[in-house]
Write an enzyme that holds these catalytic residues in place. Structure first.
Site, mmCIF file in Angstrom:
data_model
loop_
_atom_site.group_PDB
_atom_site.id
_atom_site.type_symbol
_atom_site.label_atom_id
_atom_site.label_comp_id
_atom_site.label_asym_id
_atom_site.label_seq_id
_atom_site.Cartn_x
_atom_site.Cartn_y
_atom_site.Cartn_z
ATOM 1 N N ASP A 199 6.243 -0.303 3.684
ATOM 2 C CA ASP A 199 6.809 -0.392 4.935
ATOM 3 C C ASP A 199 5.819 0.268 6.344
ATOM 4 O OD1 ASP A 199 6.498 2.655 4.031
ATOM 5 O OD2 ASP A 199 7.503 3.015 6.121
ATOM 6 N N ASP A 223 7.180 6.310 0.274
ATOM 7 C CA ASP A 223 7.900 6.854 1.599
ATOM 8 C C ASP A 223 8.471 5.522 2.481
ATOM 9 O OD1 ASP A 223 7.834 9.950 1.977
ATOM 10 O OD2 ASP A 223 5.890 9.248 0.991
ATOM 11 N N ASP A 243 5.312 0.782 -2.663
ATOM 12 C CA ASP A 243 5.345 2.097 -1.765
ATOM 13 C C ASP A 243 6.235 2.997 -2.073
ATOM 14 O OD1 ASP A 243 4.189 3.663 0.209
ATOM 15 O OD2 ASP A 243 5.591 2.997 1.623
#
Length: 260
Positions: free
Chosen positions: A204, A28, A26
């Site tokens: 996240d 961000d 991922d």
């Protein structure tokens, strides 16, 4: 979901082989720190160098799987040009550079944009981010408006066809169709150089949970960055800790390549 993901530092990555591991990351909150405005993010130079090293050692089996458009990832990671699945799988660039994208109803998104634009105009501190095939309502500067933002999005989507709502960290995104990050990982795993390898996915946000479950079905490795319930097997304390771990993985892969 896993009740107690194991601490990432307990994972012995020395057993991983760069020739048989496929890495999916991922963006961000994983490679880049979360900031108030989506355009203000940056990826530290050492992290970009680690990504370049991992791309070399895995012979290209490294991809970014993100909610951002592909062109933004290219800008943040320049001069790297990696395989990327953008907008939660709505668009994808394979290892060979070939592009694929889901069709989007422009009129539907224009209507949606007008509705959400009226909401943000009346609520300072919120903003709408327009992507190819999705709109994201951000409220990181106004966390108190989370419930109001959710209500506004659901009201705006009511009566519009072919849209899917995703709830993330201080953001609610509306995208076309049902494509997910899990679909993107599965598509990468069906083509070279990812095919036949053990997938490793790190993310996240709640939008990464589908990918964690997809990786589990392939007997792979899943890593959650930060707090929160998760289906991931391992947890990294925060973004800094994960970037440090990723650097150590790059060291291990290069050592393995030298001794192989």
């Amino acid at each position: 979901m896993a009740d107690r993901p194991e601490p990432l530092q307990s994972f012995d990555h020395s057993g991983l082989n760069p020739g048989s591991t496929a890495i999916f990351l991922d963006f961000d909150g994983t490679l880049a720190d979360i900031v108030e405005h989506p355009d203000a993010v940056s990826v530290p130079l050492p992290t970009r160098e680690v990504l370049a090293r991992l791309e070399r050692s895995t012979q290209g089996a490294l991809a970014i799987v993100t909610g951002r458009p592909i062109q933004e990832i290219d800008r943040f990671l320049a001069p790297l040009s990696l395989p990327v699945a953008g907008v939660h799988g709505l668009e994808r660039r394979g290892a060979g550079g070939e592009m694929s994208a889901k069709s989007v109803d422009a009129a539907t998104f224009a209507t949606l944009g007008d509705k959400l634009g009226a909401f943000t105009a009346a609520h300072p501190g919120t903003m709408v981010e327009t992507k190819s095939g999705s709109l994201a309502l951000h409220y990181r500067q106004r966390p108190d408006l989370g419930p109001a933002c959710a209500a506004a999005v659901h009201e705006a989507v009511d009566g519009l066809q072919g849209l899917h709502i995703l709830h993330g960290k201080m953001v609610i995104e509306v995208k076309s169709g049902q494509a997910t990050k899990a679909d993107a990982v599965a598509a990468f795993m069906d083509e070279a150089p990812f095919k036949g390898r053990v997938p490793l996915f790190a993310g996240d946000d709640v939008t990464d949970e589908d990918a964690f479950r997809e990786v589990a079905r392939a007997s792979g490795i899943s890593i959650k960055i930060g707090a929160g319930d998760t289906a991931a097997v391992y947890r990294s304390e925060d973004t800094d800790a994960f970037r440090t771990w990723l650097s150590r993985l790059a060291d291990s892969f290069e050592t393995h390549s030298l001794t192989a």
